[in-house]
Write a protein that holds these residues in place. Structure first.
Motif, PDB file in Angstrom:
ATOM      1  N   LYS A   1       1.979  -4.558  -2.799  1.00 42.51           N
ATOM      2  CA  LYS A   1       0.587  -4.936  -3.019  1.00 42.51           C
ATOM      3  C   LYS A   1      -0.290  -3.692  -3.177  1.00 42.51           C
ATOM      4  O   LYS A   1      -1.176  -3.638  -4.042  1.00 42.51           O
ATOM      5  CB  LYS A   1       0.089  -5.783  -1.844  1.00 42.51           C
ATOM      6  CG  LYS A   1      -1.357  -6.234  -1.989  1.00 42.51           C
ATOM      7  CD  LYS A   1      -1.789  -7.075  -0.795  1.00 42.51           C
ATOM      8  CE  LYS A   1      -3.254  -7.495  -0.925  1.00 42.51           C
ATOM      9  NZ  LYS A   1      -3.698  -8.312   0.229  1.00 42.51           N
TER      10      LYS A   1
ATOM     11  N   LYS B   1      -2.500  -2.739  -6.450  1.00 45.62           N
ATOM     12  CA  LYS B   1      -3.938  -2.539  -6.284  1.00 45.62           C
ATOM     13  C   LYS B   1      -4.354  -1.166  -6.805  1.00 45.62           C
ATOM     14  O   LYS B   1      -5.394  -1.023  -7.458  1.00 45.62           O
ATOM     15  CB  LYS B   1      -4.312  -2.678  -4.805  1.00 45.62           C
ATOM     16  CG  LYS B   1      -5.810  -2.644  -4.553  1.00 45.62           C
ATOM     17  CD  LYS B   1      -6.115  -2.904  -3.085  1.00 45.62           C
ATOM     18  CE  LYS B   1      -7.623  -2.894  -2.843  1.00 45.62           C
ATOM     19  NZ  LYS B   1      -7.950  -3.158  -1.418  1.00 45.62           N
ATOM     20  N   GLU B   2      -3.538  -0.175  -6.522  1.00 49.89           N
ATOM     21  CA  GLU B   2      -3.815   1.172  -7.028  1.00 49.89           C
ATOM     22  C   GLU B   2      -3.798   1.186  -8.549  1.00 49.89           C
ATOM     23  O   GLU B   2      -4.651   1.801  -9.195  1.00 49.89           O
ATOM     24  CB  GLU B   2      -2.778   2.147  -6.475  1.00 49.89           C
ATOM     25  CG  GLU B   2      -2.903   3.565  -7.011  1.00 49.89           C
ATOM     26  CD  GLU B   2      -1.782   4.452  -6.519  1.00 49.89           C
ATOM     27  OE1 GLU B   2      -0.975   4.914  -7.348  1.00 49.89           O
ATOM     28  OE2 GLU B   2      -1.705   4.664  -5.295  1.00 49.89           O
TER      29      GLU B   2
ATOM     30  N   GLU C   1      -6.959  -0.316  -9.933  1.00 50.47           N
ATOM     31  CA  GLU C   1      -8.090   0.600  -9.827  1.00 50.47           C
ATOM     32  C   GLU C   1      -8.056   1.641 -10.944  1.00 50.47           C
ATOM     33  O   GLU C   1      -9.082   1.976 -11.535  1.00 50.47           O
ATOM     34  CB  GLU C   1      -8.070   1.298  -8.462  1.00 50.47           C
ATOM     35  CG  GLU C   1      -8.401   0.399  -7.288  1.00 50.47           C
ATOM     36  CD  GLU C   1      -9.840  -0.083  -7.325  1.00 50.47           C
ATOM     37  OE1 GLU C   1     -10.711   0.690  -7.768  1.00 50.47           O
ATOM     38  OE2 GLU C   1     -10.091  -1.234  -6.936  1.00 50.47           O
TER      39      GLU C   1
ATOM     40  N   ARG D   1      -2.926  -7.776 -12.779  1.00 49.84           N
ATOM     41  CA  ARG D   1      -3.601  -8.748 -11.920  1.00 49.84           C
ATOM     42  C   ARG D   1      -2.682  -9.932 -11.610  1.00 49.84           C
ATOM     43  O   ARG D   1      -2.660 -10.443 -10.488  1.00 49.84           O
ATOM     44  CB  ARG D   1      -4.876  -9.244 -12.618  1.00 49.84           C
ATOM     45  CG  ARG D   1      -5.688 -10.225 -11.785  1.00 49.84           C
ATOM     46  CD  ARG D   1      -6.266  -9.559 -10.555  1.00 49.84           C
ATOM     47  NE  ARG D   1      -6.508 -10.505  -9.488  1.00 49.84           N
ATOM     48  CZ  ARG D   1      -7.108 -10.210  -8.351  1.00 49.84           C
ATOM     49  NH1 ARG D   1      -7.513  -8.971  -8.136  1.00 49.84           N
ATOM     50  NH2 ARG D   1      -7.288 -11.119  -7.420  1.00 49.84           N
TER      51      ARG D   1
ATOM     52  N   TYR E   1      -0.301  -8.828  -9.075  1.00 50.83           N
ATOM     53  CA  TYR E   1      -1.029  -8.659  -7.822  1.00 50.83           C
ATOM     54  C   TYR E   1      -1.218 -10.000  -7.118  1.00 50.83           C
ATOM     55  O   TYR E   1      -1.061 -10.111  -5.902  1.00 50.83           O
ATOM     56  CB  TYR E   1      -2.380  -8.013  -8.128  1.00 50.83           C
ATOM     57  CG  TYR E   1      -3.282  -7.839  -6.936  1.00 50.83           C
ATOM     58  CD1 TYR E   1      -3.025  -6.860  -5.985  1.00 50.83           C
ATOM     59  CD2 TYR E   1      -4.405  -8.646  -6.764  1.00 50.83           C
ATOM     60  CE1 TYR E   1      -3.852  -6.688  -4.895  1.00 50.83           C
ATOM     61  CE2 TYR E   1      -5.242  -8.485  -5.676  1.00 50.83           C
ATOM     62  CZ  TYR E   1      -4.964  -7.499  -4.746  1.00 50.83           C
ATOM     63  OH  TYR E   1      -5.788  -7.339  -3.665  1.00 50.83           O
TER      64      TYR E   1
ATOM     65  N   GLU F   1       0.092 -11.212  -3.451  1.00 49.71           N
ATOM     66  CA  GLU F   1      -0.790 -11.766  -2.425  1.00 49.71           C
ATOM     67  C   GLU F   1      -0.179 -13.021  -1.809  1.00 49.71           C
ATOM     68  O   GLU F   1      -0.288 -13.253  -0.603  1.00 49.71           O
ATOM     69  CB  GLU F   1      -2.160 -12.083  -3.031  1.00 49.71           C
ATOM     70  CG  GLU F   1      -3.072 -10.881  -3.154  1.00 49.71           C
ATOM     71  CD  GLU F   1      -4.499 -11.283  -3.462  1.00 49.71           C
ATOM     72  OE1 GLU F   1      -4.685 -12.257  -4.227  1.00 49.71           O
ATOM     73  OE2 GLU F   1      -5.419 -10.634  -2.943  1.00 49.71           O
TER      74      GLU F   1
ATOM     75  N   ASP G   1      -5.004   4.203   0.881  1.00 48.94           N
ATOM     76  CA  ASP G   1      -6.361   4.294   0.351  1.00 48.94           C
ATOM     77  C   ASP G   1      -6.748   5.746   0.121  1.00 48.94           C
ATOM     78  O   ASP G   1      -7.332   6.095  -0.906  1.00 48.94           O
ATOM     79  CB  ASP G   1      -7.341   3.635   1.322  1.00 48.94           C
ATOM     80  CG  ASP G   1      -8.767   3.670   0.805  1.00 48.94           C
ATOM     81  OD1 ASP G   1      -9.042   3.004  -0.206  1.00 48.94           O
ATOM     82  OD2 ASP G   1      -9.603   4.372   1.403  1.00 48.94           O
TER      83      ASP G   1
END
Length: 369
Positions: A226, A230-231, A234, A291, A294, A298, A334
């Protein structure tokens, strides 16, 4: 060292730290072309152009280059000293030093396999840096004590030498900006990686069963996947909205799935689009695929959380240890993501890139020291 409990033992290889490579990617102010060198000097300080425009001969520029070269060497050694002294101080305080697990073990637990440096290596590096610092500092003093060359003495009005030195100092500091950021990132990653190793060890110290270990690893793997998606999302967002991209960064290098490969092989439109349009369309396609993956991940996370919610109270302590490590995984990821984004899209000065891009032949034949 992390040892697996209730599982087959994985052979660990001894950690033999490698010697640090010399940095050949730093700017060489003795070789950069006249045009680029002047531009870099002018941009270093406000009103620097009042001095730089008077450096209008090869001899004057050569004098400035040699000054910059000496300051560059001194500041670089000082940065190294600060970095390795931090390693030593934090290792003494936290007793973390270095750690390593096998690549296979790291993969199973969704972690980085190594961190830190040995105490012996750190002490050796500090000793070497101290010697280099003793050599670099006197060279600037020796150069400053030498009689000024005639080309500088004959300048009318006389050269504002304190302002000239301030320009050279700011110029070199600016050129080492990214290097300093890289050193700071390594300091932060040392703490994040060592903490991650400690938290993984804390989970295994609770002696989970084989079934529990598999569940824990599956959950960590789902979180890791995940994080990666997500990275990627971004970066895709930055790809769409950023007007400045590094030339080596190509989103088509991302290996997504069979759908992407099919789309990549599809016939191109006969209508010739502009480069900007093609970039936006490609980024949008990759973003939608990312997406979709992703969202699937999730669901995997939700399923894992639901499964862990059914664990009996007897394993509550184990769950707390796992979740503590999960929070750290997110914190570490992060920070790493932000560092990557800065690397991709940072507008910080990069004189070394300008040097590489410049193919002019008007460089000054200065003598290396």
């Amino acid at each position: 060292m992390i040892n697996e409990i209730n599982e087959q033992t994985i052979e660990q290889k001894p950690y033999l730290p490698l010697k640090e490579k010399s940095r050949n990617d730093l700017p060489d102010y003795l070789k950069v072309s006249n045009r680029i060198f002047r531009q870099m000097l002018i941009s270093s300080l406000e009103d620097a152009d009042t001095i730089v425009k008077r450096l209008n001969t090869i001899e004057k520029l050569n004098f400035a280059r040699q000054y910059a070269h000496l300051f560059h060497r001194l500041f670089y050694v000082q940065l190294q000293q600060d970095q390795w002294k931090y390693y030593y101080d934090i290792d003494i305080k936290e007793n973390i030093w270095s750690g390593r697990v096998s690549t296979k073990w790291a993969l199973m637990n969704s972690m980085y396999h190594t961190y830190g440096r040995s105490k012996q290596l750190i002490e050796q590096r500090l000793h070497t840096i101290a010697r280099q610092l003793q050599e670099a500092s006197p060279k600037i003093q020796e150069f400053s004590n030498q009689p000024l060359p005639p080309c500088i003495l004959e300048m009318n009005p006389p050269l504002d030498f304190p302002f000239f030195v301030a320009i050279i100092t700011a110029f070199v500091r600016k050129g080492q900006y990214k290097l300093k950021q890289q050193f700071e990132s390594k300091k932060k990653m040392l703490i994040l990686d060592s903490t991650d190793h400690r938290l993984v060890q804390a989970v295994y110290n609770l002696k989970p069963t084989k079934q529990q270990i598999r569940a824990i690893r599956n959950r960590w793997k789902a979180i890791y996947n995940k994080i990666q998606i997500k990275e990627q999302i971004e970066i895709l967002k930055h790809r769409i909205h950023s007007n400045r991209l590094p030339p080596a960064f190509n989103l088509l290098d991302y290996s997504l799935d069979k759908i992407e490969k099919i789309l990549t092989r599809s016939p191109k439109s006969s209508i010739t689009n502009s480069t900007d349009q093609e970039t936006v369309l490609s980024a949008r396609r990759l973003k939608k695929i990312g997406r979709f993956k992703y969202d699937i991940l999730e669901l995997s996370i939700a399923a894992g959380e639901e499964k862990h919610a059914l664990f009996p109270d007897l394993f509550q302590q184990l769950i707390v240890a796992v979740e503590t490590r999960e929070q750290h995984m997110l914190k570490r990821a992060d920070y790493l993501k932000q560092e990557k984004l800065k690397s991709f899209f940072d507008d910080a000065p990069t004189p070394e890139n300008d040097i590489m891009d410049d193919n002019s032949n008007d460089s000054v034949g200065a003598i290396n020291h």
